[in-house]
Design a protein around this motif. Structure first.
Motif: not given
Ligand code: SF4
Length: 541
Positions: A437-445, A451-454
């Motif tokens: 979850r945290r890594l996904n948020a970082l990838k979006a950032r 954004p839609d994939v994240a």
């Protein structure tokens, strides 16, 4: 193996039943098997997650072709050979990492027998690496004498695949995974065995000695490896995955390979098992301008890395990333794992913080970190499995049958065959989702995920976490038939949650040319093979 048998005058066909089932609900593997005209069936049981499927396929073969011999091979088959041979649907097991020549001898023997199960016991006794049962039902384990010291006896003949497609008029059952048509990545094999000893790995030097009686890695010579890659590129425009660090056999070997690769137009994905120098990164880009790196430090914490025998520093990891990105590496994939020795929940989450630091430092979109669990099984044959106490592991299953049964459990957490001294199964699952979850948020950032994939990945993680809690409750409350009924009702959700939860599956794919295949080349090869197929049908076996 198909190319090896073809050279010996035999016809083969590869059928990827799993890919067929994933691709289409209408694909019926039982009907496919029932219609097959093969005289002998081979089933691959390499990695243990296939234990349930492989034995189920063999059962279907025996149901529809009771006279046809069924062979097994692969690491897991080799490790559990004496148990595997006791299953009624298994007739022969070929052990070890290399079985081309024993397979050819076994096939000759089976094809010469009056009835397929009436093979000459004298000949069977002489075939290296073979486990079989004699007429009295006694298990015979022939010496593991076939351990070729190099891979140069193999023809990595990709024409064989084209030929098999043409002869069977069936493309879709030859593909290695379900979206391969859109992403035709091909793999080139540099080595069997490994000189390293990552303690979790079933392909390590330790495991190779135990399972395959291999004392040293068998390498493909650099020039032949380069030929393999150029031949692959004649067929597919997708990336070439070069399996095994090209420096394993020494820098001279690696440089000969790079020299032979000059002018290669495709994308090459290279595994690196250890940090690399700036000088070597320059040599890489010189030979392979479209190179991509796959590097698995597994943890940011040197103490955890030390415990799995990855003895390099964070500075060396960072210098490797910097050197590769500086010279023009197209992408750098960095892999981290949960469920390791000395690794607590906090350590896993600190690893995500480390990823954040790296993403901020190398922020042009080419460094992509991933995190995933050591799942579902610690590999039998690995140091974790064989010396579990030393490494702090509690291994829950010892036999093949226990692993096969475990695969019927509803989630990957319940399938896991281990816990560590530092984390329970619940904690491993919990922190894997949290890290994802945290890594996904970082990838979006950092713009590494749209954004839609994240957002979709986040939703998938939420669904998986809540589903796991529901299943835990059901397991507490029900048992037997009632439990089965409750779980069956959740099956569609479970199937959905079991697919690429913590990252988008296609995140690992590389963009490539607009055309996935060299169609004109394939067409020319196909026409030639129609004629060769007709000839074989008239004179061959
Ligand atoms: S993880 Fe890779 S480098 Fe380590 S032992 Fe296995 S194959 Fe070798």
């Amino acid at each position: 193996m198909a190319a090896y048998l073809h050279k010996a005058g035999m016809r083969t066909r590869i059928a990827n039943l799993a890919a067929g089932m994933v691709r289409s609900k209408r694909f019926d593997p039982e009907r496919f098997i029932a219609r097959s005209k093969a005289k002998v069936f081979g089933v691959d049981l390499h990695w243990l997650p296939h234990a349930h499927g492989a034995l189920a396929v063999a059962e279907l073969v025996k149901k529809h072709h009771p006279e046809a011999p069924v062979l097994f091979g692969g690491y897991s088959s080799s490790y559990f050979h004496d148990e595997l041979i006791q299953y009624p649907q298994v007739d022969y097991v070929l052990r070890g990492d290399s079985t081309e020549e024993p397979l050819r001898q076994l096939m000759e023997c089976l094809l010469e027998a009056r009835s397929p199960l009436d093979a000459d016991p004298k000949v069977l006794s002489s075939i290296a690496n073979l486990t079989w049962q004699d007429a009295k039902g006694d298990v015979r384990v022939n010496p593991q004498a076939y351990v070729p010291p190099s891979l140069d006896h193999l023809d990595m003949d990709y024409r064989q695949m084209v030929r098999s497609v043409v002869q069977s008029a069936d493309f879709m059952n030859h593909v290695p995974f379900d979206h391969w048509m859109d992403y035709p990545v091909m793999a080139a094999l540099t080595v069997r065995g490994c000189k390293h000893n990552c303690a979790y790995c079933g392909g390590s030097a330790y495991a190779s000695k135990l399972i395959s009686e291999r004392e040293a890695p068998a390498y493909r010579s650099p020039e032949r490896l380069a030929e393999d890659l150029f031949r692959m590129h004649e067929i597919s425009r997708g990336p070439a995955f070069i399996l095994g660090d090209i420096r394993q056999a020494g820098m001279d070997h690696a440089r000969r390979f790079l020299d032979s690769m000059k002018g290669y137009p495709g994308q090459a994905m290279l595994e690196v098992f250890e940090p690399l120098s700036r000088e070597f990164a320059e040599e890489l880009v010189d030979a392979l301008p479209n190179f991509v790196i796959e590097f698995s430090p597994e943890s940011h914490d040197p103490a955890v890395r030390e415990a799995i025998h990855k003895r390099f520093s964070n500075e060396e990891i960072e210098a490797t990333i910097e050197a590769c990105l500086d010279v023009g590496c197209r992408r750098f994939d960095l892999f981290f794992m949960t469920g390791l020795p000395k690794q607590t929940k906090q350590s896993v989450l600190d690893g995500v913080d480390y990823c954040e630091e790296l993403m901020a430092r190398f922020d042009d979109g080419r460094l992509i970190p991933f995190v995933g669990p050591l799942a579902p099984f610690v590999d039998p044959g690995s140091l974790f499995y064989e010396q579990s106490e030393t490494y702090g592991y509690d291994i829950r299953f010892q036999t093949l049958e226990e692993h096969r049964q475990a695969l019927l459990a509803p989630t990957w957490k319940h399938i896991l065959n281990y816990e560590t001294r530092w984390m329970s199964r619940d904690e491993i699952a919990e922190v894997t989702y949290e890290a994802g979850r945290r890594l996904n948020a970082l990838k979006a950032r950092f713009g590494l995920a749209e954004p839609d994939v994240a957002a979709e990945t986040e939703r998938r993680i939420d669904r998986a976490v809540s589903l796991m809690a529901t299943i835990d409750e059901l397991l507490e409350r029900y048992e037997g038939k009632e439990l089965e009924r409750e779980l069956q009702a959740l099956k569609p959700e479970i199937d959905q949650a079991n697919t690429s939860t913590v990252c988008e599956k296609t995140e690992l794919d590389l963009p490539f040319d607009i055309t996935a295949f060299n169609w004109s080349r394939l067409f020319r090869m196909g026409v030639a093979d129609v004629f060769s197929g007709l000839k074989e049908a008239l004179v061959g076996r």
